[in-house]
Structure formats: C-alpha cells, structure tokens
Design a protein around this motif. Structure first.
Motif, PDB file in Angstrom:
ATOM      1  N   HIS A  93      -4.512   3.557   7.023  1.00 44.52           N
ATOM      2  CA  HIS A  93      -4.883   4.965   7.191  1.00 44.52           C
ATOM      3  C   HIS A  93      -6.395   5.071   7.337  1.00 44.52           C
ATOM      4  CE1 HIS A  93      -3.323   9.009   7.165  1.00 44.52           C
ATOM      5  NE2 HIS A  93      -4.187   9.418   6.252  1.00 44.52           N
ATOM      6  N   ILE A 142       5.822   7.285   5.350  1.00 48.33           N
ATOM      7  CA  ILE A 142       5.280   6.209   4.511  1.00 48.33           C
ATOM      8  C   ILE A 142       6.162   5.884   3.293  1.00 48.33           C
ATOM      9  CG2 ILE A 142       2.854   6.133   5.148  1.00 48.33           C
ATOM     10  CD1 ILE A 142       4.233   8.447   2.495  1.00 48.33           C
ATOM     11  N   TRP A 157       2.531  12.159   9.617  1.00 51.99           N
ATOM     12  CA  TRP A 157       3.568  11.276   9.082  1.00 51.99           C
ATOM     13  C   TRP A 157       4.931  11.975   9.004  1.00 51.99           C
ATOM     14  CZ3 TRP A 157       0.163   9.379   4.451  1.00 51.99           C
ATOM     15  CH2 TRP A 157      -0.565   8.244   4.834  1.00 51.99           C
ATOM     16  N   PRO A 208      -1.874  13.436   5.474  1.00 48.59           N
ATOM     17  CA  PRO A 208      -0.978  12.754   6.417  1.00 48.59           C
ATOM     18  C   PRO A 208      -1.146  13.094   7.889  1.00 48.59           C
ATOM     19  CG  PRO A 208       0.206  14.484   5.298  1.00 48.59           C
ATOM     20  CD  PRO A 208      -1.151  14.423   4.668  1.00 48.59           C
ATOM     21  N   HIS A 238       5.761  11.887   3.506  1.00 49.31           N
ATOM     22  CA  HIS A 238       4.362  12.119   3.849  1.00 49.31           C
ATOM     23  C   HIS A 238       3.523  12.598   2.659  1.00 49.31           C
ATOM     24  CE1 HIS A 238       6.256  16.121   4.662  1.00 49.31           C
ATOM     25  NE2 HIS A 238       5.170  16.551   4.042  1.00 49.31           N
ATOM     26  N   CYS A 298       0.640   1.006   4.005  1.00 45.21           N
ATOM     27  CA  CYS A 298       0.290   1.713   5.235  1.00 45.21           C
ATOM     28  C   CYS A 298      -1.186   1.504   5.520  1.00 45.21           C
ATOM     29  CB  CYS A 298       0.617   3.201   5.148  1.00 45.21           C
ATOM     30  SG  CYS A 298      -0.475   4.136   4.043  1.00 45.21           S
ATOM     31  N   THR A 352      -8.504   9.689   3.542  1.00 46.73           N
ATOM     32  CA  THR A 352      -8.053   9.036   2.320  1.00 46.73           C
ATOM     33  C   THR A 352      -9.030   9.406   1.210  1.00 46.73           C
ATOM     34  OG1 THR A 352      -7.175   7.193   3.621  1.00 46.73           O
ATOM     35  CG2 THR A 352      -7.456   6.828   1.268  1.00 46.73           C
ATOM     36  N   GLU A 375       1.176  -2.304  11.341  1.00 45.23           N
ATOM     37  CA  GLU A 375       0.432  -2.339  10.089  1.00 45.23           C
ATOM     38  C   GLU A 375      -0.441  -3.580   9.961  1.00 45.23           C
ATOM     39  OE1 GLU A 375       0.263   0.143   7.739  1.00 45.23           O
ATOM     40  OE2 GLU A 375       1.262   1.196   9.340  1.00 45.23           O
ATOM     41  N   ILE A 433      -3.366  13.219  11.269  1.00 45.68           N
ATOM     42  CA  ILE A 433      -4.571  12.680  11.891  1.00 45.68           C
ATOM     43  C   ILE A 433      -4.765  13.352  13.245  1.00 45.68           C
ATOM     44  CG2 ILE A 433      -5.797  10.611  12.616  1.00 45.68           C
ATOM     45  CD1 ILE A 433      -5.058  10.760   9.630  1.00 45.68           C
ATOM     46  N   ASP A 486     -10.658   1.891   8.746  1.00 42.41           N
ATOM     47  CA  ASP A 486      -9.357   2.093   8.092  1.00 42.41           C
ATOM     48  C   ASP A 486      -9.322   1.403   6.743  1.00 42.41           C
ATOM     49  OD1 ASP A 486      -8.459   3.424  10.351  1.00 42.41           O
ATOM     50  OD2 ASP A 486      -7.496   1.645  11.203  1.00 42.41           O
ATOM     51  N   MET A 489      -3.533  10.494   0.348  1.00 39.29           N
ATOM     52  CA  MET A 489      -3.835  10.516   1.765  1.00 39.29           C
ATOM     53  C   MET A 489      -3.396  11.829   2.407  1.00 39.29           C
ATOM     54  SD  MET A 489      -2.856   7.533   0.407  1.00 39.29           S
ATOM     55  CE  MET A 489      -1.199   7.071   0.884  1.00 39.29           C
TER      56      MET A 489
END
Length: 350
Positions: free
Chosen positions: A132, A125, A117, A93, A67, A130, A137, A24, A95, A31, A91
């Motif tokens: 992301h 999360i 996630w 979750p 998530h 976090c 987002t 993180e 990707i 991001d 968000m």
C-alpha cells in the motif's frame, strides 16, 4: 497467499489467488508491505456477497473481500520516510489518481479513477499481506488496538458526515439508523459538539448500544412517525439542527425533513439501491441545506487522533470477532443481519 474470496454471488471460499500473489511481490519506492491483523466486515462486503453488485459495480470475476483493516509494516520502499518496519498501522483503502481534476481540487474521494479495495475489479485485503502507498497508510497511537484501528475506516465516514454537516457546539441532531455507520456518525456528531442526539432504529438492542455511547444520546424506536414527533415535542416544535440519514431505507429517507428545523441540514449517508422520493417542498419551506456523503476525504489522521485521545471510543460497536479460518461462517452470519450485532471483525493469523 490464502484469501477470503467471493467466487460469485452467494459463494465464498478460502483459497490462494495467484494473480494477487504476483502483484504483491512488487514493492514500489513509496510503498510499504503490511502484515494484516484485523479486518472488519462492512455492509458493502456483505452486499456483494448477497447481491453480487452495488449499483454499477458488478462482481464479474472472483474478488477478495475486505477494506477495513489494520496491521504491521514488515517492509518499506526505498523512498519511504514516515513509516518503519514494526509500525502498527491502518490504511485508507481508496487510492485516487493524483493527477485527476477531482484530486487536484481536494475531492479525491469522488475521483472516477479511484481504486478502492473490494470494489470490482479491485481485490480487498482479507489476506495475509498487502502492499500500500505510504501516503495512505497511518501509524497508530500506542494506546489504539488493532481492533479499534480497523474501525478507523467506517469512523472516517461518520467524521466526514459530521464535517460536511458543519455541526456547531450545542446543536441538536438526529441520526436515522443505528447500524455501524449510524453509530460512528453519532460518535462523530457528539465529538463535533452536538448537545443532544436522537438515534433511531427498529432494533431495541442497537438502541441500547446507542444509548450507552453518551448521556446526550436519546434512543427512539423508528416507525409510525415517532422520531419526528419526539424531536418536535422536545424542541417546542422547532426541530433538529442536523439530520443524518444512515439507514439506506427509502421509507426512512423519504421523511428526512420532518424532524428538521428551519435552516437545518440534512446529510445523506445511507446508500440507496434505487431512486428515493425527495420532498422539495418540505426542503424549500425550511430553506434546508442538503449534503451527500461518498466515503470520505482527509479525515483518517483526525480519526486516529480522536481514538488515541479517547474523544471517541469505538469499542462498544465491536460485537463479535472471528478467526480467519472461520471467515466464511462470519459472512454467513453477517448476511443474516442479526439485530444484536453491530461490527463483526476477522483476525488473521499472526
């Protein structure tokens, strides 16, 4: 960074996870860093806790759960243009690999390389912050609360299911199962135009919640062929235009074609741990269309727009909120599957 960790099947703890802390620290140019506010407890989180796996996804190492989330942007990468510090967000979750064939076809939710996630080996999360991608987002409308925003993720499943079913204004629909996913599917089906929607469940409490969503909802207690009989009786034997299977029950899934009208659509949402019977003959004589749902794609902005406009109200589905310090107790409660609970959420310290 204190997190809610599934150590192994049936064992949870609140503790630091050094590996995640190190990860993180890195904020990419596109991001955002988010301070988490509210995280919903999903059925998949509970299933990992009680069973240690979902299909091929097995918890082999400690994993942070959660998530379904909302929070506030506290830092942005150098190339972020759409979000700013202080923005309230939720968000998506999962990707995907942007260069995968699935992603290039617009089917990024079925990209085999997607990192989702709280799906082993990816951490979730239920933790303070976090990092992301900005692309996944989404800024909240001013009138949408953090609790409602944390419902955008399950709502996305329902909106995806209604979209794939191709609901038309005036359709008659059936939702099998009044759990969280069944009820968000009901909300999405109504928003898409269903004039009448039968919602089935074994829990009278959940049926009461379903009935309170709209005058168009007809609650029907599941079991003994009652849902199909009711729908057929009310439609002069014709049946429903769309049936959504959201129970995850093999018995319920085996009868999905019984209340379906000729030319109708069955949409399978509920996850099945084992193979289920499929009545090809019943599907054939109806010339039924069958759709399958795996998470969602391209629907988060739609969900937030409907939450913001009031077209969809998820607040009746949020039945209990726990403090982060009580997170272990929250999961123990969720694992009991109490009939009066629909969506339980956890609030993190602010």
């Amino acid at each position: 960074m204190r997190s809610l960790v599934l150590e192994r099947q049936h064992e949870l703890s609140l503790r630091d996870v050094p590996q995640v802390d190190r990860e993180e620290e890195t904020l990419g140019p596109r991001d955002v860093r988010i301070k988490l506010h509210t995280v919903g407890i999903c059925g998949s989180d509970v299933h990992y806790y009680t069973h240690g796996r979902i299909g091929p996804f097995v918890v082999r190492d400690p994993m942070i759960l959660g998530h379904e989330a909302s929070g506030t942007v506290i830092e942005t990468g150098a190339e972020v243009t759409r979000l700013a510090v202080g923005d309230r967000v939720c968000m998506e979750p999962g990707i995907p690999d942007p260069n995968s064939r699935a992603s290039r076809l617009g089917l990024y939710n079925v990209d085999p390389a997607v990192r989702f996630w709280a799906t082993p080996p990816v951490h979730g999360i239920l933790r303070p912050t976090c990092v992301h991608p900005e692309a996944f987002t989404f800024k909240l409308p001013d009138n949408v609360s953090f609790a409602e925003a944390a419902m955008a993720e399950p709502l996305a499943v329902g909106v995806h299911a209604a979209t794939k079913a191709r609901v038309k204004p005036g359709d008659v629909g059936v939702v099998l199962g009044a759990g969280p996913i069944g009820l968000v599917t009901a909300l999405a089906a109504l928003a898409a135009g269903c004039a009448r929607l039968y919602v089935t469940d074994l829990s009278d409490t959940k049926l009461e919640i379903a009935a309170g969503l709209s005058p168009a909802v007809v609650p029907v207690r599941a079991g003994g062929g009652e849902p199909a009989a009711t729908v057929l009786s009310d439609t002069d034997g014709w049946g429903a235009d769309v049936v959504w299977e959201a129970t995850g029950s093999p018995k319920a899934a085996a009868g999905v074609f019984e209340p379906l009208a000729p030319g109708g659509c069955v949409t399978l949402i509920g996850g099945q741990s084992d193979a289920i019977p499929y009545d090809a003959g019943a599907a054939m004589v109806r010339e039924a269309r069958v759709e399958n749902i795996f998470r969602y794609a391209h629907v988060f902005p739609r969900c937030l727009a409907m939450l913001g406009s009031g077209t969809i109200d998820v607040r009746p589905l949020i039945t209990r909120t726990y403090a982060f310090e009580d997170g272990v107790a929250a999961f123990e409660r969720a694992a009991e599957a109490p009939p009066e609970e629909v969506k339980m959420q956890i609030e993190l310290p602010q």
